[in-house]
Design an enzyme around this catalytic site. Structure first.
Site, PDB file in Angstrom:
ATOM      1  CG  MET A  30      -1.913  -1.187   1.156  1.00  0.00           C
ATOM      2  SD  MET A  30      -3.458  -0.877   2.006  1.00  0.00           S
ATOM      3  CE  MET A  30      -2.872  -0.661   3.668  1.00  0.00           C
ATOM      4  CB  ALA A  32       3.742   4.648   3.346  1.00  0.00           C
ATOM      5  CG  HIS A  34       8.510   0.324   6.155  1.00  0.00           C
ATOM      6  ND1 HIS A  34       8.749  -1.025   6.200  1.00  0.00           N
ATOM      7  CD2 HIS A  34       7.182   0.482   6.404  1.00  0.00           C
ATOM      8  CE1 HIS A  34       7.640  -1.662   6.503  1.00  0.00           C
ATOM      9  NE2 HIS A  34       6.660  -0.775   6.621  1.00  0.00           N
ATOM     10  CG  HIS A  37       6.952  -2.017   2.222  1.00  0.00           C
ATOM     11  ND1 HIS A  37       6.901  -0.939   3.071  1.00  0.00           N
ATOM     12  CD2 HIS A  37       5.715  -2.564   2.242  1.00  0.00           C
ATOM     13  CE1 HIS A  37       5.676  -0.826   3.571  1.00  0.00           C
ATOM     14  NE2 HIS A  37       4.941  -1.792   3.098  1.00  0.00           N
ATOM     15  CD  GLN A  61      -6.039  -3.646   2.796  1.00  0.00           C
ATOM     16  OE1 GLN A  61      -5.895  -4.158   1.694  1.00  0.00           O
ATOM     17  NE2 GLN A  61      -5.088  -3.709   3.719  1.00  0.00           N
ATOM     18  CG  ASP A 150       0.846  -7.240   8.068  1.00  0.00           C
ATOM     19  OD1 ASP A 150       0.272  -6.573   8.930  1.00  0.00           O
ATOM     20  OD2 ASP A 150       1.744  -6.768   7.331  1.00  0.00           O
ATOM     21  CB  SER A 186       3.318   2.657   6.576  1.00  0.00           C
ATOM     22  OG  SER A 186       2.753   1.417   6.316  1.00  0.00           O
ATOM     23  NE  ARG A 187      -2.624   1.635  10.121  1.00  0.00           N
ATOM     24  CZ  ARG A 187      -3.063   0.657   9.336  1.00  0.00           C
ATOM     25  NH1 ARG A 187      -2.418  -0.489   9.291  1.00  0.00           N
ATOM     26  NH2 ARG A 187      -4.135   0.808   8.594  1.00  0.00           N
TER      27      ARG A 187
HETATM   28  P1  AMP Z   1       1.467  -2.908   3.548  1.00  0.00           P
HETATM   29  O1  AMP Z   1       2.019  -1.918   2.594  1.00  0.00           O
HETATM   30  O2  AMP Z   1       1.507  -2.477   4.979  1.00  0.00           O
HETATM   31  O3  AMP Z   1       0.137  -3.460   3.117  1.00  0.00           O
HETATM   32  O4  AMP Z   1       2.462  -4.137   3.502  1.00  0.00           O
HETATM   33  C1  AMP Z   1       2.823  -4.734   2.274  1.00  0.00           C
HETATM   34  C2  AMP Z   1       3.595  -5.989   2.557  1.00  0.00           C
HETATM   35  O5  AMP Z   1       4.767  -5.661   3.300  1.00  0.00           O
HETATM   36  C3  AMP Z   1       2.813  -7.014   3.402  1.00  0.00           C
HETATM   37  O6  AMP Z   1       3.069  -8.310   2.905  1.00  0.00           O
HETATM   38  C4  AMP Z   1       3.393  -6.822   4.771  1.00  0.00           C
HETATM   39  O7  AMP Z   1       3.312  -7.975   5.589  1.00  0.00           O
HETATM   40  C5  AMP Z   1       4.846  -6.508   4.429  1.00  0.00           C
HETATM   41  N1  AMP Z   1       5.497  -5.830   5.548  1.00  0.00           N
HETATM   42  C6  AMP Z   1       5.078  -4.708   6.176  1.00  0.00           C
HETATM   43  N2  AMP Z   1       5.907  -4.401   7.191  1.00  0.00           N
HETATM   44  C7  AMP Z   1       6.866  -5.359   7.215  1.00  0.00           C
HETATM   45  C8  AMP Z   1       7.996  -5.625   8.039  1.00  0.00           C
HETATM   46  N3  AMP Z   1       8.326  -4.838   9.054  1.00  0.00           N
HETATM   47  N4  AMP Z   1       8.762  -6.712   7.757  1.00  0.00           N
HETATM   48  C9  AMP Z   1       8.431  -7.536   6.727  1.00  0.00           C
HETATM   49  N5  AMP Z   1       7.372  -7.349   5.914  1.00  0.00           N
HETATM   50  C10 AMP Z   1       6.604  -6.280   6.155  1.00  0.00           C
END
Ligand code: AMP
Length: 277
Positions: A30, A32, A34, A37, A61, A150, A186-187
């Site tokens: 999504m 943002a 870090h 990702h 979602q 997650d 990202s939060r």
């Molecule tokens: P999001 O952009 O938050 O929907 O996350 C996209 C993907 O990045 C999802 O598969 C998350 O589980 C993964 N992700 C987010 N934060 C982390 C992290 N700290 N370590 C590993 N994977 C992450």
């Protein structure tokens, strides 16, 4: 690195990558972005695939009480990170492309989606499963990369892919953490200075509890103690539980594939984390 914003452009770019490169790996995000990702994209690049990263803040979602408009967005920063990681193609659809007028299909996963995040955020996993199924259909990757951060989401996606016999494999990547143990998210940027100082307690208690239970301590007592210590540390605990790692059902004691999962709030920020138990 190519950026596709329409389905026509995406399909042409994926076809070209497949012809020149072979296997395709998808990293759904999504934005943002870090280091968490980055680890997903790097793992996908290292696997030898041509990497497609999707950036889409998925309205389906988010619950009615969750602020979709507050979700951080940083397109220029995200593209610079992806380019540096070796991503070949970025898929940036708009909402109308993902949910066109007349759209009438969603995916409901029960089983691993029912409890925990599923209970705390009604409709959340319907949104996640639906958007991932659409992304898989659009990109048609050979594999897709998800973070263990997650954990429940990862199990929901695995279940959906198995149940629908979707022709891709799901690859899990370990949680990337700050030096003090806080899982990158990202939060985290919304934590106040005081909350950020308190935040490491969540991962510290997950690892301590996992070790204690593995060492023979009664799980129920260990979980109660951890919940109390989190509350004393300023958290509002949504759950802190020992579960079967793939079914997400609560289990009374340690077992193969057990996972300790937690969600707890510091002010307005809800932190999620988990460790193997
Ligand atoms: P999001 O952009 O938050 O929907 O996350 C996209 C993907 O990045 C999802 O598969 C998350 O589980 C993964 N992700 C987010 N934060 C982390 C992290 N700290 N370590 C590993 N994977 C992450």
């Amino acid at each position: 690195m190519h950026i596709a914003r329409t389905l026509t452009d995406l399909r042409a770019a994926v076809a070209a990558l497949r012809a020149s490169h072979g296997p395709i790996a998808l990293v759904p995000t999504m934005g943002a972005l870090h280091d968490g990702h980055r680890a997903l994209v790097r793992a996908a690049v290292t696997s030898g695939a041509a990497v497609v990263t999707s950036i889409f803040v998925n309205p389906l979602q988010f619950g009615a009480s969750e602020d979709l408009s507050r979700y951080p967005r940083d397109e220029a920063g995200d593209l610079a990170i992806l380019e540096a990681c070796g991503c070949a193609l970025v898929w940036m659809p708009d909402v109308a492309t993902m949910y066109p007028p007349g759209d009438a299909t969603t995916i409901t996963v029960t089983g691993p989606a029912q409890n925990w995040e599923g209970a705390a955020r009604p409709g959340h996993f319907r949104g996640v499963a639906t958007v991932c199924a659409k992304l898989f259909g659009q990109v048609r990757p050979d594999r897709a990369y998800f973070g263990e951060k997650d954990w429940q989401q990862l199990q929901v996606i695995r279940r959906m892919v198995d149940d629908l016999a979707l022709p891709l494999s799901i690859v899990a990547v370990e949680t990337v953490r700050e030096p003090d143990g806080v899982a990158m998210s990202s939060r985290n940027r919304f934590l106040s200075e005081t909350e950020r100082v308190r935040a490491p307690l969540l991962h510290a208690l997950l690892t301590e509890t996992a070790r204690a239970v593995a060492g023979g301590r009664d799980a129920s007592r260990a979980l109660t103690s951890a919940r109390n210590r989190l509350t004393d540390g300023g958290f509002v605990v949504d759950y802190f539980a020992l579960v079967d790692g793939s079914m997400l059902t609560e289990i009374p004691t340690i077992a193969p594939d057990a996972r300790l999962i937690a969600a707890a709030r510091l002010g307005l920020v809800r932190l999620l984390d988990n460790v193997a138990a």
